[in-house]
Structure formats: structure tokens, C-alpha cells
Design a protein around this motif. Structure first.
Motif, PDB file in Angstrom:
ATOM      1  N   PHE A 104       0.857  -1.181   0.000  1.00 33.30           N
ATOM      2  CA  PHE A 104       0.000   0.000   0.000  1.00 33.30           C
ATOM      3  C   PHE A 104       0.892   1.229   0.000  1.00 33.30           C
ATOM      4  N   ILE A 105       0.551   2.209  -0.845  1.00 31.86           N
ATOM      5  CA  ILE A 105       1.326   3.436  -0.947  1.00 31.86           C
ATOM      6  C   ILE A 105       0.405   4.619  -0.664  1.00 31.86           C
ATOM      7  N   GLY A 106       0.685   5.304   0.418  1.00 33.33           N
ATOM      8  CA  GLY A 106      -0.081   6.500   0.748  1.00 33.33           C
ATOM      9  C   GLY A 106       0.637   7.731   0.238  1.00 33.33           C
ATOM     10  N   ALA A 107      -0.026   8.489  -0.622  1.00 38.09           N
ATOM     11  CA  ALA A 107       0.566   9.693  -1.207  1.00 38.09           C
ATOM     12  C   ALA A 107       0.114  10.901  -0.402  1.00 38.09           C
ATOM     13  N   ASP A 108       0.982  11.313   0.540  1.00 41.39           N
ATOM     14  CA  ASP A 108       0.666  12.450   1.407  1.00 41.39           C
ATOM     15  C   ASP A 108      -0.620  12.154   2.184  1.00 41.39           C
ATOM     16  N   TYR A 109      -1.483  13.146   2.427  1.00 44.46           N
ATOM     17  CA  TYR A 109      -2.776  12.973   3.079  1.00 44.46           C
ATOM     18  C   TYR A 109      -2.638  12.131   4.352  1.00 44.46           C
ATOM     19  N   PRO A 110      -1.776  12.549   5.286  1.00 40.47           N
ATOM     20  CA  PRO A 110      -1.419  11.686   6.416  1.00 40.47           C
ATOM     21  C   PRO A 110      -2.555  11.396   7.374  1.00 40.47           C
ATOM     22  N   GLY A 111      -3.484  12.333   7.569  1.00 39.10           N
ATOM     23  CA  GLY A 111      -4.568  12.085   8.497  1.00 39.10           C
ATOM     24  C   GLY A 111      -5.383  10.861   8.135  1.00 39.10           C
ATOM     25  N   PHE A 112      -5.544  10.613   6.857  1.00 43.57           N
ATOM     26  CA  PHE A 112      -6.266   9.443   6.352  1.00 43.57           C
ATOM     27  C   PHE A 112      -5.329   8.256   6.173  1.00 43.57           C
ATOM     28  N   ASN A 113      -4.194   8.501   5.527  1.00 41.47           N
ATOM     29  CA  ASN A 113      -3.340   7.396   5.108  1.00 41.47           C
ATOM     30  C   ASN A 113      -2.599   6.716   6.255  1.00 41.47           C
ATOM     31  N   GLY A 115      -3.457   6.245   9.371  1.00 42.73           N
ATOM     32  CA  GLY A 115      -4.341   5.332  10.081  1.00 42.73           C
ATOM     33  C   GLY A 115      -4.598   4.062   9.293  1.00 42.73           C
ATOM     34  N   LEU A 116      -4.790   4.213   7.988  1.00 41.19           N
ATOM     35  CA  LEU A 116      -4.993   3.047   7.125  1.00 41.19           C
ATOM     36  C   LEU A 116      -3.730   2.203   7.052  1.00 41.19           C
ATOM     37  N   GLU A 117      -2.597   2.868   6.918  1.00 38.51           N
ATOM     38  CA  GLU A 117      -1.322   2.146   6.844  1.00 38.51           C
ATOM     39  C   GLU A 117      -1.047   1.350   8.111  1.00 38.51           C
ATOM     40  N   GLN A 118      -1.368   1.916   9.244  1.00 41.65           N
ATOM     41  CA  GLN A 118      -1.121   1.212  10.501  1.00 41.65           C
ATOM     42  C   GLN A 118      -1.904  -0.103  10.552  1.00 41.65           C
ATOM     43  N   GLN A 119      -3.148  -0.068  10.113  1.00 42.78           N
ATOM     44  CA  GLN A 119      -3.971  -1.281  10.125  1.00 42.78           C
ATOM     45  C   GLN A 119      -3.478  -2.305   9.098  1.00 42.78           C
ATOM     46  N   LEU A 120      -3.093  -1.840   7.927  1.00 44.22           N
ATOM     47  CA  LEU A 120      -2.629  -2.759   6.893  1.00 44.22           C
ATOM     48  C   LEU A 120      -1.288  -3.382   7.267  1.00 44.22           C
ATOM     49  N   ARG A 121      -0.383  -2.570   7.798  1.00 48.70           N
ATOM     50  CA  ARG A 121       0.921  -3.102   8.170  1.00 48.70           C
ATOM     51  C   ARG A 121       0.805  -4.124   9.299  1.00 48.70           C
ATOM     52  N   PRO A 126       2.950  -4.655   3.421  1.00 49.10           N
ATOM     53  CA  PRO A 126       3.954  -3.586   3.474  1.00 49.10           C
ATOM     54  C   PRO A 126       3.341  -2.240   3.108  1.00 49.10           C
ATOM     55  N   THR A 127       3.814  -1.200   3.769  1.00 51.57           N
ATOM     56  CA  THR A 127       3.272   0.146   3.536  1.00 51.57           C
ATOM     57  C   THR A 127       4.393   1.120   3.218  1.00 51.57           C
ATOM     58  N   VAL A 128       4.151   1.945   2.222  1.00 58.30           N
ATOM     59  CA  VAL A 128       5.072   3.008   1.832  1.00 58.30           C
ATOM     60  C   VAL A 128       4.319   4.322   1.944  1.00 58.30           C
ATOM     61  N   HIS A 129       4.921   5.288   2.605  1.00 58.02           N
ATOM     62  CA  HIS A 129       4.289   6.609   2.670  1.00 58.02           C
ATOM     63  C   HIS A 129       5.130   7.581   1.851  1.00 58.02           C
ATOM     64  N   ARG A 142       3.782  12.775  16.169  1.00 61.04           N
ATOM     65  CA  ARG A 142       3.265  11.861  15.150  1.00 61.04           C
ATOM     66  C   ARG A 142       4.306  10.833  14.717  1.00 61.04           C
ATOM     67  N   ILE A 143       5.585  11.072  15.009  1.00 57.34           N
ATOM     68  CA  ILE A 143       6.622  10.122  14.610  1.00 57.34           C
ATOM     69  C   ILE A 143       6.366   8.740  15.204  1.00 57.34           C
ATOM     70  N   LYS A 144       5.749   8.674  16.395  1.00 57.54           N
ATOM     71  CA  LYS A 144       5.473   7.374  17.007  1.00 57.54           C
ATOM     72  C   LYS A 144       4.464   6.585  16.182  1.00 57.54           C
ATOM     73  N   LYS A 145       3.465   7.268  15.669  1.00 54.78           N
ATOM     74  CA  LYS A 145       2.496   6.604  14.802  1.00 54.78           C
ATOM     75  C   LYS A 145       3.142   6.180  13.499  1.00 54.78           C
ATOM     76  N   ILE A 146       4.014   7.019  12.979  1.00 48.63           N
ATOM     77  CA  ILE A 146       4.713   6.686  11.739  1.00 48.63           C
ATOM     78  C   ILE A 146       5.559   5.434  11.929  1.00 48.63           C
ATOM     79  N   GLN A 147       6.214   5.311  13.051  1.00 44.92           N
ATOM     80  CA  GLN A 147       7.028   4.129  13.315  1.00 44.92           C
ATOM     81  C   GLN A 147       6.197   2.855  13.251  1.00 44.92           C
ATOM     82  N   ARG A 148       4.950   2.926  13.703  1.00 48.26           N
ATOM     83  CA  ARG A 148       4.078   1.752  13.674  1.00 48.26           C
ATOM     84  C   ARG A 148       3.454   1.529  12.300  1.00 48.26           C
ATOM     85  N   ALA A 149       3.236   2.611  11.556  1.00 45.93           N
ATOM     86  CA  ALA A 149       2.422   2.535  10.344  1.00 45.93           C
ATOM     87  C   ALA A 149       3.213   2.309   9.065  1.00 45.93           C
TER      88      ALA A 149
END
Length: 394
Positions: A104-113, A115-121, A126-129, A142-149
Motif C-alpha cells: 500500500f502506498i499513501g501519497a501524502d494525506y497523512p490524516g487518512f493514510n 491510520g490506514l497504513e497502521q492497520q494494513l501493516r 507492506p506500507t510506503v508513505h 506523530r513520529i510514534k504513529k509513523i514508526q508503527r504505520a
């Protein structure tokens, strides 16, 4: 003609490989489309699904909903539409968990992406932001969420790489795609011919944003600033690129309600790059457009306005003294910024007049913006495709 939005049922789920992508705004649509173009020749038969705009659709994306459905700016507008956006996110999550794309590749839009990436990962996808959230500007936690997502972060500004590496997030600096699409030496005369503007005219380009909330708060002060500038010099030409018919109609509505229909401002359908290239100076809403203006080597003034209650919240959340991307990259106030109540027509008009008339300032900005352009110039499509291929083991 814009390709039609299709449903996931249209996909041939027996073919491979498959990638999912989500972009929620025009800038993300551009970034993701370049990545898709870089991947396609290296992943024969690749299938793209998710949510995206016209550029992603041109690259073969099958979009669950129109990208405009996700386009919303500001904390309070997001809260008002939370249930709707959460429903879209949940439905997309459930489909992707069932279909299990290669990534899954989230293109910017972090508020939406994110959260979705965290669940998919968490489910093993695999998730790419693509485009690191601006944790260097605000919401550092927010870096803590990024580490998980996020399995791998793609960043477009050189200083971001160290931030994510220190946080333990795999990261690749890929350069900024706009630095490739915008020429180092813009064709001013060609842009003016394309727009039907005399080559020797003095042109001010007005960019009140592509999102309705931006237009709501900036259209009136921007148009009043145009009126003040026109009173100083009747020979000035004013143009404003509109991102779409909805934006143009809404802009006209705001202008009409303010009684400013007589202001000599020409609205242009799209063609934002021509409008910037043609300009002698630009008045721009804070956002990606300010970087585009810098890459076109144009003097500018930047404005930012939101709902007053929202401003009370976010003004205490920033870590940097700048909001404009050119100033953030330069680490100084290269160009003036006007925030909230400071974004008055008088202040904007005065700033634009200075940018139009002070030749030493104009020469200095051309030099600094050229240096900035070189620093951001990479083969971003290839670099981002390389990173995605590594993530999916290809």
C-alpha cells in the motif's frame, strides 16, 4: 476527458502484481502518478487500485471513490466529516485486507493514510508513505504513529532524511517531482502567448488555493489586494488559475458576495504553471503552490487564513517560524508571509508592489530559487520506484 471512477469489482483479481494507492489532494495525485509511471515498465501487468485523481487515473488506477470526496482542509472541517471519511477508510481497509496487494502506498494525506497504513501493516501488508508528514513543522509526536504505520518513508526534501533515519524509520530521499517538471529556465514569453497576454505586460498571478476552505478565506482579501494594485498601476494584468469548475464557481460566489465583480482579474481554467511562468509576481496561498512559484523563480507573497477557532488551536502547535515552503527550505524569510489577521488587502498589496518593483530583491530571489531548484532535482520517478520495488522484494 477525465476517466470514469471504477469500482474494485472491475479489477481482474487473478492477475499480478497489485498495488494500492491513496491520494487525497491534487499534489498527492501528481506525486503518486509519477511513481506509478516509474513502476509500470518495471512491473509488467501491474494493477493499481485505491483512491486518486485524474493523473493517477491516467496511469491506470481504479479508484473506489472520486479523490474530491477526500479533499478537505483544516481541523474543524475534518471533524465535521469524520464519520463519512472514516467510512471510506474502513471500506477500503476491508477490501485491501481481503485482496492483499503487494504493498500500500499513501501519497501524502497523512490524516487518512497513516491510520490506514497502521492497520494494513499490522496485518502484514507492506506500507510506503510518499511525502513525509511535516513533523519538522508541527505535531512532532506523530513520529510514534509513523514508526508503527510505515514500512518505508519516501521524502522529498533533503533535510527530512536524517529525521526519519534517527527515528528508526527506513527512508529514501527521492528529490521533489516538481523540480523535474518545472524547467530551470521558464519560458515566460511562451506562457504569455498561451494565455493571450502581451509579452511586454506586467503580470500578477493570484493563487487562492485549490481547496474550498482556502478560497473561502482568501478570495476576498486577494481580490481586494488586486483592486489596490490596479489603482496604483492601471496597466497591470491580473490572472488567477482555477483548479476546477467547482473552485471557479465558488471563487466567483465569494467575490460577488463581497461586491468585487468589477475588479480586473481574469480567471483561467487550470494552466497554473503557465500562469506562474507568465507572472512578474505571485500572490499565493500557503502550500505546494508556493514551492512551484519558487521553482519558476518568481517573487511572491504568501498568505494563510483559516476559521478563527481553528487558528486559536494551530498557532500554538508549530515549531518553525515559517509556513511557506520556500522559506522553510531556505531557513529564513526569503519572501513575506501573512498569517490570519495579518493577511489584509493593504498588506498583501504593499508586499506585491515591493516584489514587482525592487530589482535587487528580484535578482536575489532568482539566484536563491535557482539554488533551491538544483538541490531538489533528482530522478524522482526512478528513485521512488526503486524504493517500492525493494519493499515488495522485486
Amino acid at each position: 476527458m477525465r476517466p470514469a471512477v471504477a469500482s474494485s469489482a472491475d479489477l481482474d483479481v487473478g492477475a499480478a502484481p497489485a498495488l494500492a494507492l491513496v491520494a487525497g489532494e491534487v499534489s498527492g495525485d501528481l506525486l503518486a502518478a509519477r511513481l506509478m509511471a516509474g513502476l509500470a515498465p518495471r512491473l509488467p501487468g501491474v494493477r493499481y487500485s485505491g483512491i486518486g485523481g485524474p493523473r493517477m487515473l491516467e496511469q491506470g488506477l481504479v479508484s473506489d471513490v472520486p479523490m474530491d470526496t477526500l479533499t478537505v482542509r483544516g481541523l474543524l472541517p475534518v471533524l465535521l466529516r469524520y464519520r463519512e471519511l472514516k467510512g471510506i477508510q474502513d471500506r477500503l481497509r476491508d477490501r485491501l485486507l481481503a485482496e492483499r496487494p503487494a504493498a500500500f502506498i499513501g501519497a501524502d494525506y497523512p490524516g487518512f493514510n497513516l491510520g490506514l497504513e497502521q492497520q494494513l501493516r499490522a496485518a502484514g501488508i507492506p506500507t510506503v508513505h510518499f511525502v513525509g508528514p511535516q513533523i519538522w513543522a508541527w505535531r512532532r509526536a506523530r513520529i510514534k504513529k509513523i514508526q508503527r504505520a510505515v514500512s518505508h518513508m519516501l521524502v522529498i526534501f533533503p533535510f527530512e532524511e536524517a529525521i526519519y533515519r534517527e527515528a528508526g524509520v527506513p527512508v529514501t530521499y527521492i528529490g521533489h517531482p516538481l523540480a523535474e517538471t518545472i524547467p530551470l529556465q521558464p519560458d515566460v514569453a511562451g506562457a504569455r502567448r498561451a494565455l493571450g497576454i502581451p509579452v511586454d505586460a506586467t503580470v500578477v498571478t493570484v493563487m487562492p488555493g485549490s481547496r474550498m476552505a482556502e478560497i473561502k478565506y482568501l478570495a476576498e482579501p486577494f481580490v481586494r489586494a488586486v483592486r489596490l494594485l490596479a489603482a496604483r498601476d492601471a496597466s497591470l494584468r491580473f490572472i488567477a488559475p482555477m483548479a476546477g469548475e467547482r473552485q471557479k464557481a465558488y471563487f466567483r460566489q465569494v467575490v460577488a458576495q463581497a461586491g468585487l465583480q468589477d475588479v480586473p482579474l481574469t480567471l483561467v481554467d487550470g494552466a497554473s504553471h503557465d500562469c506562474i511562468a507568465a507572472a512578474d509576481a505571485v500572490l499565493a496561498a500557503s502550500g505546494t503552490a508556493t514551492l512551484e512559484v519558487a521553482l519558476f523563480k518568481k517573487p511572491m507573497a504568501i498568505a494563510y487564513k483559516v476559521l478563527p477557532a481553528e487558528w486559536m488551536i494551530i498557532r500554538h502547535m508549530g515549531y518553525l517560524p515559517w509556513i511557506g515552503l520556500p522559506n522553510i527550505l531556505a531557513r529564513e524569510f526569503l519572501v513575506p508571509e501573512f498569517l490570519q489577521h495579518a493577511a489584509t488587502p493593504e498588506a498583501l498589496a504593499d508586499a506585491l508592489w515591493f516584489q514587482l518593483t525592487e530589482e535587487n530583491n528580484r535578482a536575489r530571489l532568482r539566484e536563491r530559487f535557482t539554488e533551491m531548484h538544483h538541490g531538489l532535482l533528482r530522478d524522482s520517478a526512478r528513485a521512488s520506484a526503486d524504493a517500492v520495488l525493494r519493499v515488495i522484494g522485486r
